[in-house]
Design a protein around this motif. Structure first.
Motif, PDB file in Angstrom:
ATOM      1  N   ARG A  96       0.858  -1.181   0.000  1.00 25.35           N
ATOM      2  CA  ARG A  96       0.000   0.000   0.000  1.00 25.35           C
ATOM      3  C   ARG A  96       0.893   1.229   0.000  1.00 25.35           C
ATOM      4  O   ARG A  96       2.056   1.163   0.447  1.00 25.35           O
ATOM      5  N   LEU A 143       2.068   4.705   1.541  1.00 32.88           N
ATOM      6  CA  LEU A 143       2.063   5.224   2.902  1.00 32.88           C
ATOM      7  C   LEU A 143       1.232   6.504   2.978  1.00 32.88           C
ATOM      8  O   LEU A 143       0.967   7.150   1.962  1.00 32.88           O
ATOM      9  N   ASN A 168       2.750  -5.760   9.065  1.00 32.37           N
ATOM     10  CA  ASN A 168       3.677  -4.638   8.938  1.00 32.37           C
ATOM     11  C   ASN A 168       3.144  -3.424   9.675  1.00 32.37           C
ATOM     12  O   ASN A 168       1.930  -3.201   9.728  1.00 32.37           O
ATOM     13  N   LYS A 169       4.043  -2.626  10.242  1.00 29.10           N
ATOM     14  CA  LYS A 169       3.681  -1.293  10.710  1.00 29.10           C
ATOM     15  C   LYS A 169       3.548  -0.389   9.487  1.00 29.10           C
ATOM     16  O   LYS A 169       4.342  -0.477   8.549  1.00 29.10           O
ATOM     17  N   VAL A 170       2.543   0.481   9.503  1.00 29.37           N
ATOM     18  CA  VAL A 170       2.294   1.356   8.357  1.00 29.37           C
ATOM     19  C   VAL A 170       2.143   2.792   8.837  1.00 29.37           C
ATOM     20  O   VAL A 170       1.182   3.128   9.521  1.00 29.37           O
ATOM     21  N   ASP A 176       4.743   0.654   0.951  1.00 31.03           N
ATOM     22  CA  ASP A 176       5.178  -0.361   1.907  1.00 31.03           C
ATOM     23  C   ASP A 176       4.758  -1.714   1.365  1.00 31.03           C
ATOM     24  O   ASP A 176       3.624  -1.899   0.922  1.00 31.03           O
ATOM     25  N   TRP A 235      -4.014   5.422  12.307  1.00 30.40           N
ATOM     26  CA  TRP A 235      -3.265   5.262  11.072  1.00 30.40           C
ATOM     27  C   TRP A 235      -4.154   4.497  10.094  1.00 30.40           C
ATOM     28  O   TRP A 235      -5.177   3.932  10.495  1.00 30.40           O
ATOM     29  N   GLY A 245      -3.218   1.997   7.648  1.00 27.43           N
ATOM     30  CA  GLY A 245      -2.815   0.745   7.016  1.00 27.43           C
ATOM     31  C   GLY A 245      -3.931  -0.272   7.042  1.00 27.43           C
ATOM     32  O   GLY A 245      -4.006  -1.157   6.195  1.00 27.43           O
ATOM     33  N   THR A 302      -0.786  -1.369  12.491  1.00 26.20           N
ATOM     34  CA  THR A 302      -0.459  -2.344  11.453  1.00 26.20           C
ATOM     35  C   THR A 302      -1.528  -2.428  10.369  1.00 26.20           C
ATOM     36  O   THR A 302      -2.605  -1.847  10.469  1.00 26.20           O
ATOM     37  N   ASN A 303      -1.200  -3.233   9.361  1.00 22.97           N
ATOM     38  CA  ASN A 303      -2.124  -3.527   8.270  1.00 22.97           C
ATOM     39  C   ASN A 303      -3.141  -4.599   8.639  1.00 22.97           C
ATOM     40  O   ASN A 303      -3.950  -5.000   7.800  1.00 22.97           O
TER      41      ASN A 303
END
Length: 517
Positions: free
Chosen positions: A110, A112, A227-229, A241, A302, A304, A450-451
């Motif tokens: 995706r 960011l 993943n952290k986004v 990312d 966030w 994500g 995260t996602n």
């Protein structure tokens, strides 16, 4: 004289019994409503599935604020959106990433937050590894090779298996070998980054200036498929990312000289300067309307995923609590106010702005209850350095049903929270604010930023537990005949520096987020 004293004692005892009975009946009603007429799933669906992620400065964030005001109105609760600042406006569009050479495969990734757009026409280019350099001067020469290419800027992970998986299945020797190799790779990558002469935030901009077509990163969260986004640091080229698995694929193809090419569609819109808000709702008090019991949860996330456990769960706890209190306790002694704060993720901005803009409310806070960290049942409450917090918070917790309170450890008087969530904004201003800290449920690895932070990660029985806790605490705080003490503990000297510790200072919000001066 004896008859008068006896009569007074009888009346006082009768009042005490009636009051205790009334409190018990109200607690039973709260439990019944929370368990047998819960609206949590519906509220969560509307917020997470329909409204979606709530990144500050996006139309989706404004949609969320408007949805909340309408929801409260449906429950006959007064609510408003209160503007406190401006932010760089941005709207996410479609992201699609495909490997097109040496073979065809759609990749999981995706753009960011705040990434520049590729436009509607896909961008196709070769993928290369961040150039190796001897030092920052050498990097200035090597960076010329990235022109027209996507650049991989994250360390490739050696394994996509979390450590707990290795612990379960690997031999001790294999596990220790993997960790040793991983530590070595981390050190080598840190050294490589150091030699560029740029920080991780500065590097994407340097690559952009060198003519790169785009930036590819991967911030693994140490769990399967997670993943952290966060946000992009480029101004003209897209930053995407990729999942650990697909990032590793591209890295190996580039490393072995297979010259991978990807095609990227990353549509987004820059919207200029947009207003940012808190949503405030309240049930007006009848006896002490100028004193406040505040329910607190940050509204933004966030993007994500959909921000289900950060902080959709805290949000729906406070909304469901307000619904229940309005239905069962429509005429509280003190005003019960809920704050759904904007831009917590960028530094507690919404709550800091509220504290700065409403000193008349902050000065008259009876108690604030904040919930943020995930879907688990609340297991810890600290007195946050308020010397007498045990006296009143202990009494209120005593009325919470045993099946809820038995999980909770308390720490009195504790020390003042200095950050992490919005209660800290109020603690810094001297208001008795308490964080309802919940059980992890692998929050830090699997859902925090995260996602994978989606509706299905919510454990609704745990969240209902927290609604009961919050509603009873709010009711007891409102009914308490005494105003809570704000006396602070004398802080000790710092073990690290040896200097006298001081109470945290209230700070104003960032009111022009990501906007040039």
């Amino acid at each position: 004289m004896i008859k008068k004293v006896t009569l007074f004692s009888f009346l006082f005892f009768s009042f005490f019994l009636v009051s205790a009975q009334t409190q018990q009946e109200m607690v039973e009603k709260i439990v019944n409503e929370a368990e047998n007429n819960s609206q949590l799933e519906k509220i969560a669906h509307e917020l997470l599935d329909v409204v979606g992620p709530r990144l500050v400065g996006t139309p989706q964030m404004k949609n969320a604020h408007d949805w909340a005001v309408k929801k409260y109105s449906n429950w006959d609760i007064s609510a408003r959106n209160e503007e406190w600042g401006k932010w760089k406006g941005w709207e996410r569009g479609i992201t699609h990433i495909d490997l097109v050479s040496p073979r065809i495969q759609s990749l999981e990734g995706r753009q960011l937050a705040w990434s520049p757009s590729t436009g509607k026409k896909p961008l196709t280019a070769e993928v290369v590894i961040l150039p190796e350099a001897k030092d920052s001067l050498d990097f200035l020469e090597k960076i010329k090779s990235v022109k027209g290419k996507f650049v991989l800027v994250s360390m490739p992970e050696q394994t996509g298996r979390p450590d707990e998986n290795w612990e379960e299945w690997a031999t001790e020797e294999t596990f220790e070998k993997m960790k040793s190799e991983r530590d070595s790779l981390n050190s080598l990558w840190d050294e490589k980054m150091k030699k560029t002469g740029h920080s991780r935030r500065e590097l994407p901009k340097a690559l952009e200036n060198a003519g790169a077509a785009g930036i590819i990163s991967s911030y693994w969260s140490k769990g399967f498929g997670v993943n952290k986004v966060f946000s992009a640091y480029t101004e003209k080229i897209p930053t995407i990312d990729l999942s650990l698995e697909d990032y590793g694929l591209l890295y190996r193809l580039a490393e072995y000289g297979d010259k991978p090419e990807i095609r990227v569609t990353a549509e987004s819109k820059e919207l200029g300067e947009v207003p940012t808000f808190n949503t405030i709702a309240e049930i007006k008090g009848t006896e002490k309307p100028e004193e406040y019991v505040i329910l607190s949860a940050h509204f933004d996330s966030w993007d994500g995923a959909t921000g289900a456990t950060d902080n959709g769960t805290g949000t729906i706890v406070m909304m469901e609590t307000m619904r229940i209190l309005k239905k069962l306790y429509p005429n509280p002694k003190r005003t019960i106010l809920v704050g759904h704060w904007g831009s917590e993720e960028q530094g507690l901005n919404g709550s800091r702005a509220f504290v700065k803009d409403h000193p008349e409310i902050v000065e008259n806070v009876q108690a604030l209850f904040n919930q943020d960290n995930g879907t688990g049942r609340v297991v810890n409450i600290s007195g946050n350095g308020f010397l007498n917090a045990y006296d009143y918070l202990g009494d209120w917790l005593y009325e919470v049903p045993d099946n809820v309170s038995k999980h909770i450890e308390t720490n009195f008087p504790g020390t003042p929270g200095r950050g992490g969530s919005d209660y800290a904004s109020f603690v810094a201003a001297g208001a008795p604010a308490f964080n309802l800290s919940s059980l992890s449920w692998n929050y830090w690895n699997y859902t925090w930023h995260t996602n994978r932070d989606t509706y299905d990660k919510i454990v609704f029985d745990e969240v209902r537990n927290n609604v009961i806790l919050t509603a009873v605490l709010a009711y007891m705080a409102s009914e308490d005949p005494e105003t809570t003490s704000r006396e602070k503990i004398k802080l000790p000297k710092s073990k690290r520096s040896g200097e006298q510790m001081s109470w945290p200072e209230a700070r104003d919000a960032e009111r022009a987020g990501m906007l040039d001066d």
